[in-house]
Design a protein around this motif. Structure first.
Motif: not given
Length: 257
Positions: A72-94
């Motif tokens: 629908g035109g929204t940019m959504v890019i996925a990134y993993s932080t597993v094994g790098i941060r203890s307080d987050a496992d993945f992030v969505l850049w929207r």
């Protein structure tokens, strides 16, 4: 810092007519304001105790929502932080044309099979606008930050930051002088792309910066050198810092959980 590559026409405040007149007296088209959100998720360990079938179904539901918004035109890019941060496992850049899109999408994501096991640990809201500082080393590229086009590099580094109040009490020429040094340091690292967005009054911080690169060490050396610039004395806070690994396919990112 070194601005993004690729020139864009300047943009002022939303709603302003900032199009420059061409030879035919026709204004250049004004690019729309982009709203930007970095949302970080932490998965509950109980999700991993579900059967493989339930886990797969939950991830597929989550990915389907993302794909619908991408279509629908929204940019959504996925990134993993597993094994790098203890307080987050993945992030969505929207990146979207309005803030309401982030709210509607988050509601749908959190009601999927995976979403029911997720906690949002960080969420940063910002928007694009023209920088007040001039890149004297490359004046043709002084205003490209009004529109973000992610470079899809292997690594993304994200952090919010706040300037001291003393910074804003300095004269503009004094601040431009310090930014000249800042930009000069950034220009030494062409492998690192900077995306700067603004949060004044709409979030706890003032800026959110996102750096893209294929070389972690290039970014680390860049940050180290920037610490030695005069402008660095006026940084009040620039944490937390996130190192994120890009996945072009959403399911590939979710499969790191």
């Amino acid at each position: 810092m070194r601005p993004q590559s690729g020139g864009r026409p300047p943009m002022g405040r939303p709603g302003m007519n900032t199009g420059a007149q061409t030879g035919s007296d026709q204004p250049k088209p004004k690019l729309p304001t982009q709203f930007v959100n970095f949302v970080f998720f932490k998965v509950d360990p109980s999700f991993r105790r579900l059967s493989e079938e339930e886990q797969e179904r939950g991830k597929e539901e989550f990915a389907a929502v993302i794909q619908e918004y991408q279509g629908g035109g929204t940019m959504v890019i996925a990134y993993s932080t597993v094994g790098i941060r203890s307080d987050a496992d993945f992030v969505l850049w929207r990146i979207a044309k309005d803030v309401e899109t982030f709210q509607k999408m988050s509601h749908e994501l959190l009601h999927t099979g995976l979403g029911k096991y997720l906690e949002i640990t960080y969420s940063y809201l910002s928007y694009t606008k023209r920088s007040v500082y001039v890149d004297k080393m490359d004046p043709e590229h002084q205003n490209p930050r009004v529109y973000i086009i992610p470079g899809m590099k292997k690594y993304l580094f994200v952090y919010p930051f706040i300037k001291t109040r003393d910074w804003y009490q300095l004269s503009y020429p004094a601040r431009q002088g310090m930014m000249d040094e800042h930009i000069q340091v950034g220009s030494k690292f062409p492998s690192v792309k900077l995306n700067t967005t603004y949060s004044f009054g709409i979030d706890d911080h003032e800026f959110v910066v996102a750096f893209e690169t294929d070389e972690i060490t290039d970014f680390s050396v860049l940050v180290q050198e920037l610490r030695e610039t005069e402008a660095s004395r006026y940084t009040l806070r620039d944490v937390p810092m996130f190192t994120c690994i890009h996945h072009s396919d959403v399911m590939d990112c979710l499969n790191t959980l």
